[in-house]
Design a protein around this motif. Structure first.
Motif, mmCIF file in Angstrom:
data_model
loop_
_atom_site.group_PDB
_atom_site.id
_atom_site.type_symbol
_atom_site.label_atom_id
_atom_site.label_comp_id
_atom_site.label_asym_id
_atom_site.label_seq_id
_atom_site.Cartn_x
_atom_site.Cartn_y
_atom_site.Cartn_z
ATOM 1 N N GLY A 29 0.850 -1.194 0.000
ATOM 2 C CA GLY A 29 0.000 0.000 0.000
ATOM 3 C C GLY A 29 0.877 1.232 0.000
ATOM 4 N N GLY A 30 0.453 2.279 0.713
ATOM 5 C CA GLY A 30 1.281 3.477 0.829
ATOM 6 C C GLY A 30 2.647 3.080 1.378
ATOM 7 N N SER A 31 2.637 2.223 2.383
ATOM 8 C CA SER A 31 3.881 1.556 2.761
ATOM 9 C C SER A 31 3.621 0.057 2.671
ATOM 10 N N ASN A 59 4.572 9.253 -5.827
ATOM 11 C CA ASN A 59 4.642 8.194 -4.808
ATOM 12 C C ASN A 59 3.425 7.275 -4.909
ATOM 13 N N ASP A 60 2.571 7.517 -5.903
ATOM 14 C CA ASP A 60 1.358 6.703 -6.057
ATOM 15 C C ASP A 60 1.526 5.767 -7.254
ATOM 16 N N VAL A 61 1.360 4.482 -6.980
ATOM 17 C CA VAL A 61 1.610 3.471 -8.015
ATOM 18 C C VAL A 61 0.715 3.677 -9.253
ATOM 19 N N ARG A 62 -0.492 4.228 -9.038
ATOM 20 C CA ARG A 62 -1.375 4.464 -10.197
ATOM 21 C C ARG A 62 -0.742 5.452 -11.170
ATOM 22 N N ASN A 121 -5.677 -4.211 -5.530
ATOM 23 C CA ASN A 121 -6.176 -3.641 -6.792
ATOM 24 C C ASN A 121 -5.271 -3.803 -7.998
ATOM 25 N N ASP A 122 -3.993 -4.014 -7.760
ATOM 26 C CA ASP A 122 -3.047 -3.909 -8.872
ATOM 27 C C ASP A 122 -2.780 -5.288 -9.493
ATOM 28 N N ALA A 147 -4.063 -4.648 1.057
ATOM 29 C CA ALA A 147 -3.861 -3.181 1.020
ATOM 30 C C ALA A 147 -4.002 -2.644 -0.411
ATOM 31 N N GLY A 148 -3.936 -1.314 -0.517
ATOM 32 C CA GLY A 148 -4.305 -0.616 -1.767
ATOM 33 C C GLY A 148 -3.728 -1.220 -3.032
ATOM 34 N N ILE A 149 -2.435 -1.476 -3.059
ATOM 35 C CA ILE A 149 -1.809 -2.042 -4.258
ATOM 36 C C ILE A 149 -2.107 -3.538 -4.331
HETATM 37 P P1 ADP Z 1 -2.024 3.313 3.246
HETATM 38 O O1 ADP Z 1 -3.179 2.946 4.137
HETATM 39 O O2 ADP Z 1 -0.750 2.618 3.555
HETATM 40 O O3 ADP Z 1 -1.865 4.769 2.965
HETATM 41 P P2 ADP Z 1 -3.467 1.968 1.147
HETATM 42 O O4 ADP Z 1 -3.489 0.567 1.574
HETATM 43 O O5 ADP Z 1 -4.739 2.726 1.122
HETATM 44 O O6 ADP Z 1 -2.331 2.754 1.846
HETATM 45 O O7 ADP Z 1 -2.826 2.003 -0.306
HETATM 46 C C1 ADP Z 1 -2.612 3.221 -0.953
HETATM 47 C C2 ADP Z 1 -1.884 2.942 -2.247
HETATM 48 O O8 ADP Z 1 -2.606 1.951 -2.983
HETATM 49 C C3 ADP Z 1 -1.836 4.162 -3.141
HETATM 50 O O9 ADP Z 1 -0.641 4.843 -2.944
HETATM 51 C C4 ADP Z 1 -1.885 3.566 -4.524
HETATM 52 O O10 ADP Z 1 -0.565 3.478 -5.008
HETATM 53 C C5 ADP Z 1 -2.400 2.162 -4.366
HETATM 54 N N1 ADP Z 1 -3.662 1.936 -5.062
HETATM 55 C C6 ADP Z 1 -4.906 2.243 -4.669
HETATM 56 N N2 ADP Z 1 -5.809 1.871 -5.603
HETATM 57 C C7 ADP Z 1 -5.112 1.311 -6.613
HETATM 58 C C8 ADP Z 1 -5.440 0.725 -7.859
HETATM 59 N N3 ADP Z 1 -6.705 0.648 -8.267
HETATM 60 N N4 ADP Z 1 -4.441 0.238 -8.615
HETATM 61 C C9 ADP Z 1 -3.165 0.304 -8.193
HETATM 62 N N5 ADP Z 1 -2.788 0.857 -7.047
HETATM 63 C C10 ADP Z 1 -3.733 1.344 -6.254
#
Ligand code: ADP
Length: 396
Positions: A203-205, A275-278, A328-329, A323-325
């Motif tokens: 994710g973010g980390s 810093n955002d993978v998107r 979703n990725d 987590a986010g990445i």
């Molecule tokens: P945290 O809680 O550590 O801040 P998250 O778990 O919410 O982080 O993850 C955030 C990260 O997830 C973002 O920086 C982004 O890079 C990535 N992210 C969110 N949605 C997508 C997606 N649909 N595809 C790829 N990466 C994504």
């Protein structure tokens, strides 16, 4: 039982209220505030919103407030967030400067405003209490170790949740039960087949964790949350010689080196884009070679840690993304699992592309299963706070 989980950032206050009927938890309300300068006001606003929404008649209806604290030095686990915890958070701020001061301030404000509400801290290091010594020691002088220089591990709530849920999905209620009760009962012996899980919180980390028979035996995170994988704008793994070297070579002061390593490094530094993978994906698709490099380096590092833990545990029954990445990725998941059929992982690309949760993403016959488990760290904090309330008599 009503448990409020407070998630504090350097300028944010987010909350979720859980209501428990026995072990069954329901999130009945959530909200949050950005650009917070006064946690006391945010706490008042939060309780006013919960009261206006009919979720709490008064603060007396609140059984506890749970905090997902990051780093408490020698204090870890799930503990009553008393004044010694506030002091430990402040004393350990050096290693978690973005997280510890807000939690110390938020916990203190709750104590001062509502002394009768029980406060519980679940440390992000808690899941790693049972790392074998050889896995948590760095090869530094003994005095450094005594001063606290060791591998602690972070993202514990997320990895614990993912490992517990996957054990359930694999039909191993015995192991899920061990993971669930760890902070009360500690590791317990397993009678059946061993279960080896590798969880990837991306994710973010980001971090990777090895979980053997319900207990963590390895983590990519080290002394601080800026270790292991390249993080969004934090460095991840780095040879310690780089710091004195760059201090001399570029004339940077230690605070400036620290700032650059925590704010201008990681995927941001590698990609030069974001810093955002998107955003990095978009740049890579447009042909930016540094963006391609950042993604490749990220995948390389994830595979490095998975490989290490696979070997350490003598195999892997399930690989988990969260987590986010991670959730979703599809590209990152597919790249991490590429070329592993010889090791028993055959990702089904069509299934992976749909990102279904809690469903095996592999083709039939794959020895290692691959799952997406949506992160739910707040629920872990609420559950652990409830267990502590049921088990412990709190100070008056
Ligand atoms: P945290 O809680 O550590 O801040 P998250 O778990 O919410 O982080 O993850 C955030 C990260 O997830 C973002 O920086 C982004 O890079 C990535 N992210 C969110 N949605 C997508 C997606 N649909 N595809 C790829 N990466 C994504």
């Amino acid at each position: 039982m009503n448990i409020l989980v407070a998630n504090l950032g350097s300028t944010s206050f987010k909350y979720r209220l859980y209501r428990f009927e026995g072990q069954q938890a329901t999130a009945v309300a959530k909200g949050g505030y950005e650009r917070v300068t006064d946690y006391g006001k945010a706490i008042d606003d939060c309780l006013a919103a919960l009261s206006a929404g009919g979720h709490l008649k008064s603060v007396e209806d609140l059984d506890a407030v749970g905090f997902k604290t990051v780093f408490g030095g020698a204090i870890t686990g799930c503990v009553e967030a008393d004044e010694s915890v506030e002091a430990a958070l402040l004393a350990s701020s050096d290693l978690a400067p973005a997280h510890n001061p807000p939690y110390a301030a938020g916990i203190r404000q709750f104590r001062e405003k509502f002394p009768s509400v029980r406060r519980v801290a679940l440390f992000e290091t808690a899941f790693y209490q049972w790392l074998p010594e050889y896995a948590h020691r760095y090869a530094v002088p003994e005095a450094w170790y005594q001063a606290g220089v060791r591998r602690y591990g972070f993202h514990g709530a997320s990895h614990k949740f993912a490992a517990e849920r996957v054990a359930e999905l694999l039909g191993r209620a015995d192991i899920a039960e061990i993971t669930r009760g760890l902070y009360q009962s500690g590791p317990r012996p397993v009678t059946g087949e061993p279960l080896r899980i590798i969880t990837c919180h991306l994710g973010g980390s980001s971090s990777v964790t090895a979980v053997h028979n319900g207990v963590s035996v390895g983590t990519s995170m080290g002394l601080s949350p800026q270790s292991g994988l390249p993080q969004n704008n934090r460095v991840g793994e780095l040879d310690s010689a780089a710091i004195p070297f760059i201090h001399r070579k570029l004339g940077l002061s230690i605070p400036e080196i620290e700032r650059q390593l925590t704010k201008e490094s990681g995927l941001l530094a590698l990609s030069g884009v974001s810093n955002d993978v998107r955003d990095i994906h978009a740049a890579a698709k447009a042909g930016n070679p540094r963006a391609v490099l950042a993604l490749d380096a990220f995948v390389h590092s994830i595979r490095h840690w998975i490989g290490a833990f696979w070997f350490q545990m003598g195999g892997c029954d399930a690989l988990v993304f969260t987590a986010g990445i991670g959730e979703n990725d599809t590209f990152i998941r597919e790249s991490v699992c590429a070329g592993l059929s010889g090791m028993g992982v055959t990702l089904d690309p069509a299934r992976n592309a749909l990102s279904p949760i809690e469903t095996d993403l592999t083709c039939g016959g794959s020895a290692t299963k691959v799952f997406i488990i949506p992160a739910n760290e707040e629920l872990v904090v609420a559950r652990e706070a409830r267990r502590l309330l049921l088990a412990k008599t709190f100070a008056a």
